[in-house]
Design a protein around this motif. Sequence first.
Motif, mmCIF file in Angstrom:
data_model
loop_
_atom_site.group_PDB
_atom_site.id
_atom_site.type_symbol
_atom_site.label_atom_id
_atom_site.label_comp_id
_atom_site.label_asym_id
_atom_site.label_seq_id
_atom_site.Cartn_x
_atom_site.Cartn_y
_atom_site.Cartn_z
ATOM 1 N N MET A 131 0.909 -1.313 -0.100
ATOM 2 C CA MET A 131 0.001 0.139 0.034
ATOM 3 C C MET A 131 0.890 1.472 -0.015
ATOM 4 N N LEU A 132 1.997 1.035 0.703
ATOM 5 C CA LEU A 132 2.974 2.319 0.801
ATOM 6 C C LEU A 132 3.404 2.588 -0.693
ATOM 7 N N SER A 133 3.813 1.477 -1.367
ATOM 8 C CA SER A 133 4.178 1.702 -2.729
ATOM 9 C C SER A 133 3.138 2.092 -3.705
ATOM 10 N N ILE A 134 1.868 1.588 -3.430
ATOM 11 C CA ILE A 134 0.925 2.164 -4.291
ATOM 12 C C ILE A 134 0.610 3.770 -4.023
ATOM 13 N N ASP A 135 0.731 3.886 -2.965
ATOM 14 C CA ASP A 135 0.632 5.333 -2.686
ATOM 15 C C ASP A 135 1.714 6.266 -3.206
ATOM 16 N N GLY A 136 2.806 5.650 -3.108
ATOM 17 C CA GLY A 136 4.269 6.221 -3.458
ATOM 18 C C GLY A 136 3.728 6.385 -5.167
ATOM 19 N N SER A 137 3.367 5.435 -5.710
ATOM 20 C CA SER A 137 3.262 5.569 -7.109
ATOM 21 C C SER A 137 2.309 6.817 -7.615
ATOM 22 N N ILE A 138 1.246 6.678 -6.943
ATOM 23 C CA ILE A 138 0.143 7.768 -6.995
ATOM 24 C C ILE A 138 0.669 9.191 -6.789
ATOM 25 N N ALA A 139 1.610 9.257 -5.670
ATOM 26 C CA ALA A 139 2.388 10.480 -5.528
ATOM 27 C C ALA A 139 3.148 11.053 -6.618
ATOM 28 N N ALA A 140 3.854 10.127 -7.114
ATOM 29 C CA ALA A 140 4.765 10.391 -8.338
ATOM 30 C C ALA A 140 3.862 11.120 -9.744
ATOM 31 N N LEU A 141 2.620 10.164 -9.633
ATOM 32 C CA LEU A 141 1.770 10.687 -10.911
ATOM 33 C C LEU A 141 1.077 12.132 -10.664
ATOM 34 N N PHE A 142 0.933 12.281 -9.198
ATOM 35 C CA PHE A 142 0.246 13.655 -8.792
ATOM 36 C C PHE A 142 1.377 14.829 -9.249
ATOM 37 N N VAL A 143 2.708 14.366 -9.074
ATOM 38 C CA VAL A 143 3.615 15.364 -9.218
ATOM 39 C C VAL A 143 3.884 15.756 -10.712
ATOM 40 N N VAL A 144 3.825 14.590 -11.621
ATOM 41 C CA VAL A 144 3.900 14.715 -12.845
ATOM 42 C C VAL A 144 2.817 15.473 -13.471
ATOM 43 N N PHE A 145 1.537 15.251 -13.026
ATOM 44 C CA PHE A 145 0.439 15.984 -13.563
ATOM 45 C C PHE A 145 0.533 17.478 -13.083
ATOM 46 N N GLY A 146 0.811 17.787 -12.006
ATOM 47 C CA GLY A 146 1.017 19.101 -11.594
ATOM 48 C C GLY A 146 2.150 19.790 -12.236
ATOM 49 N N LEU A 147 3.244 19.278 -12.689
ATOM 50 C CA LEU A 147 4.052 19.915 -13.564
ATOM 51 C C LEU A 147 3.562 20.244 -15.048
ATOM 52 N N GLY A 148 2.512 19.154 -15.331
ATOM 53 C CA GLY A 148 1.922 19.259 -16.539
ATOM 54 C C GLY A 148 1.176 20.855 -16.549
ATOM 55 N N THR A 154 -14.178 14.555 -4.364
ATOM 56 C CA THR A 154 -13.164 14.943 -4.793
ATOM 57 C C THR A 154 -13.482 14.983 -6.099
ATOM 58 N N PHE A 155 -13.490 13.621 -6.688
ATOM 59 C CA PHE A 155 -14.019 13.170 -8.037
ATOM 60 C C PHE A 155 -15.135 14.000 -8.626
ATOM 61 N N THR A 156 -16.238 14.078 -7.914
ATOM 62 C CA THR A 156 -17.336 14.858 -8.466
ATOM 63 C C THR A 156 -17.159 16.347 -8.581
ATOM 64 N N THR A 157 -16.341 17.003 -7.615
ATOM 65 C CA THR A 157 -16.223 18.394 -7.768
ATOM 66 C C THR A 157 -15.010 18.667 -8.868
ATOM 67 N N LYS A 158 -13.886 18.180 -8.661
ATOM 68 C CA LYS A 158 -12.655 18.627 -9.274
ATOM 69 C C LYS A 158 -12.526 17.917 -10.705
ATOM 70 N N LEU A 198 -5.558 12.464 -7.079
ATOM 71 C CA LEU A 198 -5.951 12.752 -5.537
ATOM 72 C C LEU A 198 -7.078 11.732 -5.086
ATOM 73 N N THR A 199 -8.035 11.640 -6.062
ATOM 74 C CA THR A 199 -8.893 10.523 -5.661
ATOM 75 C C THR A 199 -8.453 9.190 -5.454
ATOM 76 N N ALA A 200 -7.508 8.880 -6.346
ATOM 77 C CA ALA A 200 -6.934 7.588 -5.922
ATOM 78 C C ALA A 200 -6.218 7.344 -4.778
ATOM 79 N N SER A 201 -5.424 8.317 -4.278
ATOM 80 C CA SER A 201 -4.718 8.420 -3.188
ATOM 81 C C SER A 201 -5.834 8.310 -1.895
ATOM 82 N N MET A 252 -2.682 24.467 -5.748
ATOM 83 C CA MET A 252 -2.409 24.566 -4.405
ATOM 84 C C MET A 252 -3.170 23.952 -3.673
ATOM 85 N N GLU A 253 -4.623 23.804 -3.945
ATOM 86 C CA GLU A 253 -5.634 23.440 -2.962
ATOM 87 C C GLU A 253 -5.412 22.033 -3.110
ATOM 88 N N ASN A 254 -5.405 21.189 -4.149
ATOM 89 C CA ASN A 254 -5.110 19.835 -4.267
ATOM 90 C C ASN A 254 -3.877 19.422 -3.317
#
Length: 226
Positions: A9-26, A70-74, A47-50, A167-169
């Motif tokens: 689960m830590l690895s899964i959340d770490g992978s999601i965090a990496a994607l979160f950063v990549v998408f933010g950079l995008g 989060t999914f519905t609003t964002k 964020l929803t997946a995390s 920023m809010e995300n």
Amino acid sequence: MMAPVSSIMLSIDGSIAALFVVFGLGVMVSRQMLASLRFFMWQASALTASALALAYALQAVNLLWVALITFTTKVIAVPLVLRWAAGEEVYGRREVDQAMGIPASVLVAAMLALVGWFAVAPVLPTLHGVPFAAINLPTGLIMVLWGAFTVAVRRESVAQLMGLLIMENGAFFGSIAIVHNLTVIAEIAAAVDVPIVALVIGLLIRSIRRITGSTRVGTLDKLHER
């Protein structure tokens, strides 16, 4: 102290965090408005997946509500508001005005990532009983810094609004790791304010576009009182 969670689960959340950063950079470096909006939607999905991963790992039912809201609003409501506010001609443009080029922006983003990581490092030992804090807190702070930088360098009001939203995300991404037992009412109140703010600012942007014919911040001098 929380019960330990599996390394999977830590690895899964770490992978999601990496994607979160990549998408933010995008969101931060995209030249096209529509691409920037899509990256924001993908980041909100991360964020929803995390939230779902933490809900399962920590057996926190309230985080399921966070994920749904989060999914519905964002992912759905906020992008619809932004598309409506600016109009199709804005998202059809290939270039987004910004004060700094993409290579320089990426360099600044890397520096801000280091600042965020070192700023959180002294706090992490006090949260050794919170299993996902070491992943979510630095990631969240980095995104807050990147969002502020996006607001500073973008010259389009819609792009600046997306900077505020990432920023809010980031704040939400970090907070769900340490505060996941809020009541459903508090979670709804925290999440619903985002589309409301986007709607209000969207109405302002739509009015500015109707009067000035542009969403560039530099055209706001045309709105001064005669």
